[in-house]
Design a protein around this motif. Structure first.
Motif, PDB file in Angstrom:
ATOM      1  N   LEU A   4       2.647   0.471  -1.215  1.00  0.00           N
ATOM      2  CA  LEU A   4       0.622   0.717  -1.181  1.00  0.00           C
ATOM      3  C   LEU A   4      -0.204   1.488  -1.872  1.00  0.00           C
ATOM      4  N   PHE A   5       0.059   3.038  -1.591  1.00  0.00           N
ATOM      5  CA  PHE A   5      -0.482   3.196  -1.707  1.00  0.00           C
ATOM      6  C   PHE A   5      -0.248   4.324  -3.286  1.00  0.00           C
ATOM      7  N   LEU A   6       1.370   3.681  -3.747  1.00  0.00           N
ATOM      8  CA  LEU A   6       1.320   3.631  -4.893  1.00  0.00           C
ATOM      9  C   LEU A   6       0.745   2.933  -5.949  1.00  0.00           C
ATOM     10  N   LEU A   7       0.598   2.201  -5.645  1.00  0.00           N
ATOM     11  CA  LEU A   7      -0.217   0.553  -6.246  1.00  0.00           C
ATOM     12  C   LEU A   7      -1.390   0.961  -6.756  1.00  0.00           C
ATOM     13  N   VAL A   8      -1.992   1.584  -5.897  1.00  0.00           N
ATOM     14  CA  VAL A   8      -3.666   1.734  -5.047  1.00  0.00           C
ATOM     15  C   VAL A   8      -3.700   3.120  -6.715  1.00  0.00           C
ATOM     16  N   LEU A 134     -10.252  -0.012  -2.888  1.00  0.00           N
ATOM     17  CA  LEU A 134      -9.080   0.547  -3.359  1.00  0.00           C
ATOM     18  C   LEU A 134      -8.827   1.415  -1.652  1.00  0.00           C
ATOM     19  N   PHE A 135      -9.474   1.504  -0.770  1.00  0.00           N
ATOM     20  CA  PHE A 135     -10.171   2.132   0.283  1.00  0.00           C
ATOM     21  C   PHE A 135      -9.778   1.493   1.170  1.00  0.00           C
ATOM     22  N   GLY A 136     -10.529   0.127   0.739  1.00  0.00           N
ATOM     23  CA  GLY A 136     -10.358  -0.467   1.980  1.00  0.00           C
ATOM     24  C   GLY A 136      -8.965  -1.660   1.889  1.00  0.00           C
ATOM     25  N   ALA A 137      -8.140  -1.145   1.096  1.00  0.00           N
ATOM     26  CA  ALA A 137      -6.600  -1.367   0.988  1.00  0.00           C
ATOM     27  C   ALA A 137      -6.136  -0.343   1.927  1.00  0.00           C
ATOM     28  N   LEU A 138      -6.441   0.621   1.532  1.00  0.00           N
ATOM     29  CA  LEU A 138      -5.598   1.984   2.323  1.00  0.00           C
ATOM     30  C   LEU A 138      -5.718   1.280   3.436  1.00  0.00           C
ATOM     31  N   ARG A 139      -6.974   1.240   3.993  1.00  0.00           N
ATOM     32  CA  ARG A 139      -7.516   1.005   5.468  1.00  0.00           C
ATOM     33  C   ARG A 139      -6.824   0.312   6.320  1.00  0.00           C
ATOM     34  N   TRP A 146      -5.738  11.481   8.284  1.00  0.00           N
ATOM     35  CA  TRP A 146      -5.026  12.541   7.061  1.00  0.00           C
ATOM     36  C   TRP A 146      -5.136  11.698   5.391  1.00  0.00           C
ATOM     37  N   GLY A 147      -4.235  10.514   5.932  1.00  0.00           N
ATOM     38  CA  GLY A 147      -3.901   9.620   4.783  1.00  0.00           C
ATOM     39  C   GLY A 147      -4.965   9.501   3.917  1.00  0.00           C
ATOM     40  N   LEU A 148      -5.879   9.494   4.560  1.00  0.00           N
ATOM     41  CA  LEU A 148      -7.568   8.742   3.198  1.00  0.00           C
ATOM     42  C   LEU A 148      -8.094   9.882   2.915  1.00  0.00           C
ATOM     43  N   GLY A 149      -8.116  10.901   3.592  1.00  0.00           N
ATOM     44  CA  GLY A 149      -8.325  11.854   2.790  1.00  0.00           C
ATOM     45  C   GLY A 149      -7.169  12.427   1.547  1.00  0.00           C
TER      46      GLY A 149
END
Length: 206
Positions: A4-8, A134-139, A146-149
């Protein structure tokens, strides 16, 4: 989660590749005020992106950690927004008209360029909406703080590095010609990634 991070991250970078308001701001600064001024613009744009990300993360931290109708509603809105953006990019038929490099005239200053880039990007209402998605998808995937940071730091550095690199590339007519010929391809790539992320958000909220 890494996928997911790679997609974002890929969606974020594709949005940088597709020429938008920041691109034309840098183009004008590079061709009329010189590289030093344009580097300042690139720094101001990166700072505006960082500020938007901080505001988005602060707002997301106020939401319940899991579940809730409000959170699902925000996911649906973010997904629908990305699907709309992706659809617009996929069907776009625009032609990119770039000016030829000419006399730069009076040399600008890094500080004035930074303030110009900061003001222009800060006033772009699409920026916080984009980062909210973007951050909504990660959260939504339960990525830790720490990953969001780290994601925020990565995206800020990517914006700065790409914009400063773009300032140097815009000084070459060959690159500008390549960009004019490939703008449709860049739009399609950006649209596909935005649509994929939007579909993931909508599916997760349903």
């Amino acid at each position: 989660m890494f996928a997911l991070f790679l997609l974002v991250a890929g969606t974020h970078f594709a949005a940088l590749l597709s020429p938008g308001p920041d691109f034309f701001l840098l183009l004008r600064a590079a061709l009329t005020r010189g590289r030093h001024h344009a580097d300042g613009c690139a720094t101001g744009i990166a700072l505006a992106n960082l500020a938007s990300m901080l505001l988005v993360l602060l707002a997301l931290s106020l939401l319940p950690a899991e579940g809730g109708g409000l959170w699902r509603g925000l996911q649906l809105l973010g997904g629908a927004y990305f699907l709309w953006l992706g659809g617009q990019a996929l069907v776009a038929r625009r032609r990119l008209q770039l000016p030829e490099e000419g006399d730069t005239g009076a040399e600008g200053s890094w500080r004035r360029g930074m303030l110009e880039g900061l003001a222009a990007s800060s006033l772009n209402p699409k920026l916080p909406i984009f980062y909210a998605g973007l951050f909504g998808a990660l959260r939504g995937a339960a990525m830790p703080g720490w990953g969001l940071g780290l994601s925020m730091l990565w995206m800020t550095l990517v914006v700065l590095a790409w914009d400063m690199g773009l300032v140097r590339l815009l000084g070459h007519s060959r690159w500008r010609l390549w960009l004019q010929r490939r703008v449709a391809l860049l739009d399609r790539a950006c649209g596909a990634l935005l649509a994929a992320l939007g579909a993931w958000l909508v599916a997760g909220a349903c």
